[in-house]
Design an enzyme around this catalytic site. Structure first.
Site, short mmCIF file in Angstrom:
data_model
loop_
_atom_site.label_atom_id
_atom_site.label_comp_id
_atom_site.label_asym_id
_atom_site.label_seq_id
_atom_site.Cartn_x
_atom_site.Cartn_y
_atom_site.Cartn_z
N GLU A 135 -9.43 -9.86 -8.27
CA GLU A 135 -8.45 -8.76 -8.16
C GLU A 135 -7.35 -9.09 -9.08
OE1 GLU A 135 -7.67 -9.13 -3.76
OE2 GLU A 135 -9.53 -8.15 -3.16
N TYR A 145 -12.21 -2.19 -3.61
CA TYR A 145 -12.77 -2.35 -2.18
C TYR A 145 -14.31 -1.82 -2.33
CZ TYR A 145 -8.22 -1.99 0.07
OH TYR A 145 -7.24 -2.41 0.77
N LYS A 172 0.91 -1.15 0.04
CA LYS A 172 -0.13 0.03 -0.03
C LYS A 172 0.95 1.25 -0.20
CE LYS A 172 -3.77 -2.21 2.41
NZ LYS A 172 -4.84 -2.15 3.33
N HIS A 208 -1.97 -5.20 1.26
CA HIS A 208 -3.26 -6.01 1.05
C HIS A 208 -3.17 -7.15 0.54
CE1 HIS A 208 -7.21 -6.94 -0.79
NE2 HIS A 208 -6.43 -7.41 -1.73
N ASN A 246 -1.93 -0.03 6.90
CA ASN A 246 -1.39 -1.21 7.54
C ASN A 246 -0.53 -2.10 6.38
OD1 ASN A 246 -3.42 -1.92 5.58
ND2 ASN A 246 -4.74 -3.18 7.11
P1 RTP Z 1 -6.79 -5.59 2.86
O1 RTP Z 1 -8.10 -6.03 2.15
O2 RTP Z 1 -6.81 -4.38 2.76
O3 RTP Z 1 -5.89 -6.60 2.51
O4 RTP Z 1 -7.32 -5.76 4.40
P2 RTP Z 1 -8.09 -6.76 5.04
O5 RTP Z 1 -8.53 -7.75 4.12
O6 RTP Z 1 -7.19 -7.46 6.29
O7 RTP Z 1 -9.14 -5.89 5.78
P3 RTP Z 1 -10.64 -5.60 5.23
O8 RTP Z 1 -11.87 -6.24 6.21
O9 RTP Z 1 -10.72 -6.17 3.76
O10 RTP Z 1 -10.43 -4.11 5.36
C1 RTP Z 1 -9.93 -3.41 4.22
C2 RTP Z 1 -9.06 -2.28 4.76
O11 RTP Z 1 -9.99 -1.43 5.24
C3 RTP Z 1 -9.19 -0.60 6.33
N1 RTP Z 1 -10.04 -0.67 7.52
N2 RTP Z 1 -10.34 0.25 8.04
N3 RTP Z 1 -11.31 2.17 10.06
C4 RTP Z 1 -11.70 0.79 10.26
O12 RTP Z 1 -12.17 0.30 11.37
C5 RTP Z 1 -10.95 -0.05 9.42
N4 RTP Z 1 -11.29 -1.23 9.16
C6 RTP Z 1 -10.76 -1.75 8.05
C7 RTP Z 1 -8.06 -1.43 6.51
O13 RTP Z 1 -6.81 -0.72 5.96
C8 RTP Z 1 -8.00 -2.75 5.71
O14 RTP Z 1 -6.83 -3.26 5.51
MG MG Z 2 -9.88 -7.27 2.45
#
Ligand code: RTP
Ligand code: MG
Length: 148
Positions: A126, A49, A9, A115, A112
């Site tokens: 994707e 997203y 990212k 991705h 973080n």
């Molecule tokens: P990613 O898609 O980025 O790989 O991350 P992930 O699967 O671990 O998490 P996901 O639930 O898909 O969430 C996507 C990205 O959204 C941001 N996020 N912000 N502010 C908040 O509460 C919150 N929750 C999620 C994070 O950057 C997450 O990577």
């Molecule tokens: Mg995700």
């Protein structure tokens, strides 16, 4: 062979973590089949997203992921989707175990570092969003024929 979509990212790129992250997946034994440094257009970020579009953080998420270049990659190997997620660590770096990418380098849930696709369906979707078929390179490791 299974493939996944991984992306350093904008925070990871700014912090010079591309090499460190690529190195972890190389050393694990997975094979890189595609990679590019790119700015994500807003429309692509919203598609990528899309599952989060009703969430309160969606606007921030799209603003952040389009704020600077990302390093998009496709990696191949047995169980690469689930294993890459384990190597990344929990979404929120405060919960991510030491030794994982987010555990070692992440600071906040919004920034973080990396991705990774979370399922075979996400990976296929994707990879298709970010790469054309001719940008993915298939090759065999010949090194065992070159050294003793
Ligand atoms: P990613 O898609 O980025 O790989 O991350 P992930 O699967 O671990 O998490 P996901 O639930 O898909 O969430 C996507 C990205 O959204 C941001 N996020 N912000 N502010 C908040 O509460 C919150 N929750 C999620 C994070 O950057 C997450 O990577
Ligand atoms: Mg995700």
């Amino acid at each position: 062979m299974e493939r996944t979509f991984l992306m350093v990212k904008p925070d990871g790129v700014q912090r010079n973590l591309i090499g460190e992250i690529v190195s972890r997946f190389e050393k694990k034994g997975f094979q890189l089949v595609g990679a590019k440094l790119m700015h994500i257009p807003t429309e692509l970020a919203e598609q990528h997203y899309g599952e989060h579009k009703e969430r309160p953080f969606f606007g921030e998420l799209v603003d952040f992921i389009t704020s600077g270049p990302v390093f998009a990659m496709v990696w191949e190997g047995e169980n690469v989707i689930a294993t890459a997620r384990q190597m990344m660590g929990s979404t929120n770096p405060k919960d991510a175990a030491p030794g994982t990418i987010r555990g070692d380098f992440g600071l906040t849930v919004g920034k973080n570092v990396i991705h990774g696709s979370d399922s075979p369906a996400s990976a296929a979707r994707e990879i298709g969003l970010f790469f054309k078929e001719d940008e993915l390179v298939e090759y065999k490791k010949l090194v065992n024929e070159w050294i003793y």
